[in-house]
Scaffold this motif. Structure first.
Motif, mmCIF file in Angstrom:
data_model
loop_
_atom_site.group_PDB
_atom_site.id
_atom_site.type_symbol
_atom_site.label_atom_id
_atom_site.label_comp_id
_atom_site.label_asym_id
_atom_site.label_seq_id
_atom_site.Cartn_x
_atom_site.Cartn_y
_atom_site.Cartn_z
ATOM 1 N N LYS A 314 33.146 35.631 32.858
ATOM 2 C CA LYS A 314 32.851 36.137 34.414
ATOM 3 C C LYS A 314 32.351 37.521 34.391
ATOM 4 C CE LYS A 314 36.964 33.135 35.598
ATOM 5 N NZ LYS A 314 38.264 32.821 35.974
ATOM 6 N N SER A 317 28.977 37.312 35.042
ATOM 7 C CA SER A 317 28.641 37.026 36.506
ATOM 8 C C SER A 317 29.034 38.216 37.608
ATOM 9 C CB SER A 317 29.664 35.821 36.744
ATOM 10 O OG SER A 317 29.079 34.661 35.917
ATOM 11 N N TYR A 318 30.091 38.827 37.418
ATOM 12 C CA TYR A 318 30.172 40.008 38.496
ATOM 13 C C TYR A 318 29.377 41.286 38.106
ATOM 14 C CZ TYR A 318 34.683 37.698 40.253
ATOM 15 O OH TYR A 318 35.460 36.998 40.976
ATOM 16 N N THR A 329 33.013 46.233 44.665
ATOM 17 C CA THR A 329 34.408 45.848 44.303
ATOM 18 C C THR A 329 35.379 45.408 45.271
ATOM 19 O OG1 THR A 329 34.852 48.181 44.087
ATOM 20 C CG2 THR A 329 34.387 47.113 42.048
ATOM 21 N N VAL A 360 36.912 41.571 45.271
ATOM 22 C CA VAL A 360 36.223 41.037 44.079
ATOM 23 C C VAL A 360 37.018 41.715 42.964
ATOM 24 C CG1 VAL A 360 34.074 41.786 42.747
ATOM 25 C CG2 VAL A 360 33.560 40.922 45.021
ATOM 26 N N LYS A 361 37.288 42.780 43.016
ATOM 27 C CA LYS A 361 38.268 43.374 41.919
ATOM 28 C C LYS A 361 39.552 42.554 41.849
ATOM 29 C CE LYS A 361 40.063 47.801 40.457
ATOM 30 N NZ LYS A 361 41.382 47.534 40.233
ATOM 31 N N PHE A 364 38.669 39.338 40.111
ATOM 32 C CA PHE A 364 38.534 39.422 38.583
ATOM 33 C C PHE A 364 39.801 39.530 37.781
ATOM 34 C CE2 PHE A 364 37.267 42.003 34.973
ATOM 35 C CZ PHE A 364 36.308 41.228 34.377
ATOM 36 N N VAL A 372 34.734 33.518 41.850
ATOM 37 C CA VAL A 372 33.676 33.979 40.919
ATOM 38 C C VAL A 372 32.713 32.688 41.329
ATOM 39 C CG1 VAL A 372 34.147 32.863 38.740
ATOM 40 C CG2 VAL A 372 32.401 34.706 39.053
ATOM 41 N N ALA A 491 32.255 47.751 36.694
ATOM 42 C CA ALA A 491 32.581 46.692 35.854
ATOM 43 C C ALA A 491 33.820 47.367 35.039
ATOM 44 C CB ALA A 491 31.538 46.159 34.846
#
Length: 706
Positions: A314, A317-318, A329, A360-361, A364, A372, A491
């Motif tokens: 993942k 992907s991110y 994020t 998003v953060k 994850f 995702v 990231a």
């Protein structure tokens, strides 16, 4: 014609024919001797003399810290030449052969002295020159055996006699640390089909050296013996390999992995520890459960086993979404109840979400499959080639070109692939329909830790011959910048968030920061597909998070007692990271800068004891107590322990040790001359003799601790 003349003609004719025949034979002999002689002599020599290859000593393999990982040791076959002492000196032979038989029997213990004596005398009677005494004799043993009677050159009066010992040397390969990184060290098997494994196989051309030769002659009985005692052409030893492996870290890695494989009842697993900046592999362990239930290093899963990586993918992907500027994020995604219906399939999260809308953060950190998959499908669904091209731009689709053989070819499909389907894009988003090895996945994580610079893993840093450097290997850059600095930074923050708020928070250490990602994937079981519900648990990350020095990946396959990456693979990451941190002082910073942090702003726990010792401890912790009386008064005994009290120790006077720790209490009592017996543990709460009492030396006293 008369009869006499007829007879003479016949006689002369017969004689002429005989002379002619003799001349032909003589001519042929001359031809054989001087014309064809060389050819026939060579043929005879080829049948009675041949050349034996004398194997060169193979080069050693050393660890990064100079420890010996693999080496060659000589082993010898011992033969006895019964005719090295001439026949006319049989009395000399007989005077020493009894002692030799006794020494051989005492040393080897495989035959009695009588049996050895019979063997040696029988060899003498048969004039044998190559009688086997013993195989697989070490060099140290040989040095001792060469002092035995008849087995060394000696003088008897004015006559000098040669040794009766004939040795044939062979080299045996050994691993001083036995199973430590055995599969990575590898081997080179030249019997039948050539098999090259690990460093031994990859660097054989350097390590083999150059073989020598020795002339051997066939004697009666078809036995081949050396023509000369010494070899005609001496072998040249091979070069040494300096690997990047660290013996201590390798040992830690193997112990941590083995323990978790047993706890989780898994089939196999691997762990790789790598330095971030250089790509130097400090430890690599691979274990497989055999038919007896014992875990052994039989297969290098880390470099040779390509499989679906699962949720650890993942990150790729991110990173693609972040680098393309499609999300930030703080971008939100609606994961609903943790399910996402796509054509002919429903994607599910492993746990029901606490809330339906995540950033998003957060998606994850919680390892949401739905989050995702939705984001990748929304932004790349119209052009999936853009997504797959991005993955290849990261370097995920190309082999790493390792220094050891056996790397599995990575497979990151694209829309042109024969197996591409409507599900491929969303499946790839969370780590399926891919084939990557653990080391290939780690290299990607290492690149993120290294601010976007991808370096190939390094197993060998130098080749030396006779102490001189032949070749050096530096970090090889695969991709100077896999993504923008901004995307890499985001990231990194997401990976740190996993350890603080997400699926890796149970793996945090209070001593250092770390970043990483848990991973769980169903294993493809060949024709059965994913129906067998066998899982691969993984964890990839690095530490310290603010200035990464080490990256690590752990993969455990088919655990039967749980399968989530954080619970199965995570403990190996934490245990190994803890041990590496404890042993690598460069991670600790200078002690001076850490003193205040160690004690904090409050006065630390204070027990009764020596003022000098207490002062030394306070100074080490960065607490400066200049006024001891004020310190004693300010110390809260209920919360911190007993306030500081200077204890005077006088010979024959019982000291007051209540409130002391055990070592201080025993020190005080013993110095006052009393014999101490202790019950319980903790600090002293009661002493059997009243403080201040004068008693004779050696009086026993009982201290109760609680």
């Amino acid at each position: 014609m008369n009869i006499r003349k007829s007879i003479l003609i016949r006689v002369y004719l017969a004689f002429g024919l005989m002379v002619f025949g003799a001349l032909l034979v003589f001519g042929k002999l001359l031809h054989l001797q001087y014309v064809d002689g060389g050819e026939w002599r060579a043929m005879v020599d080829s049948l009675t003399i041949r050349e034996r290859i004398v194997e060169a000593a193979r080069g050693n393999i050393y660890s990064n810290d100079g420890s010996l990982l693999a080496t060659s040791v000589p082993e010898y076959e011992l033969r006895f030449d019964a005719m090295s002492i001439p026949a006319e000196a049989t009395d000399v032979f007989n005077s020493k052969v009894d002692s030799l038989a006794f020494r051989l029997a005492s040393h080897f213990g495989d035959k009695s002295a009588r049996q050895y004596l019979a063997l040696l005398k029988n060899a003498r009677a048969k004039r044998a020159r190559y009688v086997l005494l013993k195989r697989n004799v070490s060099h140290q043993e040989l040095k001792e055996i060469k002092e035995f009677p008849l087995l060394h050159t000696f003088r008897e009066g004015k006559q000098r006699y040669s040794t009766s010992l004939v040795t044939v040397r062979e080299n045996k390969r050994i691993l001083p640390f036995t199973n430590l990184a055995a599969r990575t060290i590898g081997y080179k098997n030249m019997k039948g089909d050539t098999v090259l494994v690990g460093l031994e196989g990859a660097y054989g051309s350097y390590m083999d050296g150059k073989s020598g030769s020795q002339l051997m002659q066939r004697i009666a009985g078809g036995v081949w013996v050396p023509v000369n005692r010494e070899v005609e052409v001496a072998p040249v030893d091979g070069s040494d390999i300096i690997s990047t492996l660290d013996v201590n870290m390798q040992d830690m890695a193997q112990r941590a992995l083995l323990k978790q494989l047993i706890v989780s009842d898994a089939n196999d697993g691997c762990v790789v520890l790598m330095e971030v900046k250089t790509g130097e592999v400090r430890a690599i362990a691979n274990f497989t459960r055999d038919s007896e239930g014992v875990f052994r290093e039989k297969y290098n899963y880390a470099i040779a086993n390509g499989a679906d990586p699962g949720s650890t993918f993942k990150l790729a992907s991110y990173l693609a979404l972040l680098d393309d500027g499609l999300v930030d994020t703080s971008t939100t995604v609606d994961i609903g109840n943790g399910t996402y219906k796509v054509p002919a399939h429903t994607i599910r999260d492993s746990h029901a979400p606490k809330k339906s809308v995540l950033t998003v953060k957060e998606a994850f950190e919680e390892s949401s499959n739905v989050g995702v998959a939705k984001l990748v499908n929304a932004h790349y669904g119209a052009n999936p080639a853009k997504y797959t091209s991005k993955l290849h731009d990261f370097g995920l689709g190309q082999p790493l070109g390792l220094q050891i053989p056996g790397e599995a070819k990575p497979w990151v499909k694209n829309p042109d692939s024969r197996t591409w389907s409507k599900l491929s894009l969303v499946q790839m988003a969370y780590g399926y329909e891919l084939r990557l090895t653990p080391l290939q996945m780690l290299t990607f994580y290492n690149a993120v830790a290294n601010d976007g610079k991808m370096v190939a893993p390094l197993f060998v840093k130098e080749i030396r011959h006779l102490g001189n450097t032949v070749e050096q290997f530096e970090a090889r850059v695969v991709n100077k910048q896999i993504a923008s600095k901004q995307a890499i930074k985001k990231a990194q923050e997401m990976l740190e968030g996993v350890m603080i708020e997400g699926t890796g928070k149970s793996l945090r250490s209070p001593l250092y920061t770390s970043a990483g990602k848990t991973g769980t994937a169903q294993m493809n079981d060949g024709a059965r597909g994913y129906g067998a519900r066998r899982y691969q648990s993984s964890f990839a990350g690095y530490f310290p998070a603010e200035n990464p020095k080490y990256s690590m990946i752990v993969v455990i396959r088919n655990p039967r007692k749980g399968y989530y990456g954080g619970a199965i693979a995570g403990p190996v990451f934490k245990e190994l990271a803890d041990m590496v941190y404890a042993n690598d002082l460069s991670l600790h910073g200078s002690f001076a800068t850490r003193k205040v942090n160690m004690a904090g702003t409050r006065t630390p726990l204070t027990l009764k004891g020596s003022k000098e010792a207490s002062n030394a401890v306070y100074e080490a912790l960065g607490v400066h107590a200049s006024n001891w009386n004020a310190l004693a008064q300010s110390t809260d005994s209920s919360a911190k322990g007993v306030p500081f009290v200077e204890v005077a120790v006088k010979d024959g006077v019982v000291p007051d040790v209540v409130g002391m720790g055990l070592s201080d209490a025993i020190f005080a009592m013993e110095n006052a001359g009393f014999k101490t017996r202790v019950t319980g543990r903790g600090k002293v709460t009661l002493q059997s003799l009243t403080a201040g009492t004068k008693l004779k030396r050696g009086t026993p006293i009982v201290l109760a601790l609680n």
